[in-house]
Design a protein around this motif. Sequence first.
Motif: not given
Length: 227
Positions: A122, A125, A129, A158, A195
Motif C-alpha cells: 500500500v 501504491q 499515486q 518505487y 490506506n
Amino acid sequence: MSNRALNDEEVLQQMNKMVAFIKQEALEKAREIRVKADEEFAIEKAKLVKQEQQAIDAQYEKKRKGAEVAQRIAQSTLTNKSRLKLLHRREEHLQDLFSTSRAAVVKLAKDEGRYVQFLQGVIVQGFLQILEPSVTVYARVQDVELVKQAAANAQKSYTEISGRNIEYEVEGSLSDDAAGGVKLISGSRRITLDNTLDERLRLLEDRMLPEIRKDLFGANENRKFYT
C-alpha cells in the motif's frame, strides 16, 4: 195534469227520495275519497320504503367500503412489518459477515510477515499515486518500526518502477483503536491517501455490497440496475 197540492204522505215520499239520493251521493263521494286516499297512502308508503331502503343500502355500502379499507390497511401494515423484519434480519446477516471480515483484517495485522508485505504494497501504491519527491507516512505507534521496514522496501520498489527518488518520514500518530495500515500525505500537503485497513474494508464493503446482497438473498425484483 192536476195542480193539486201534495198531501202529507206524498210529501214524505218525496223527502225520502231526496234523502236517499243525497245519501247515495254521499256514499259515492266517500268511496271516491277513500280510494284516492288509499292510492296516495300506497304511493307515499312505497316512497318511504324506497327511501329507507336506499338509506340502509347507503349505510351498508359505507360500512362495506370502510371494512375493505380497514382490511387493506391491516394487510399493508402486516406486509410492511414482515418486510421490515426481513430487511432487519438481512442487515444483521450482513453485519455478521462484515464483522467476520473485520476480525480477519485484525488478524492480518497480528501476522507480522503478511502485515509487512501488505504495508509495503500500500505504501508503494501511495508513492506512485502521489508522485511527489517527499511523503509523510502516518501509522499506529505500535506499527512504526514495521512501517519503517515496509517503507524502506517500498522506496526501492518505487524507484525501480518510476525511475524517481522519494524521501519519506514515518510518524506514529494514527489511533491505536484502528485496525492498522497507513495514511500518506504528500510533501506539498495537497494529496492525502487513506490506506488504513479500516478504510480499505469500508470501501470494499461499499463496492461489494450489491453483489453480496445478490449472492446471499437473490436478485431484487424492484431493481433494474445494479452498481
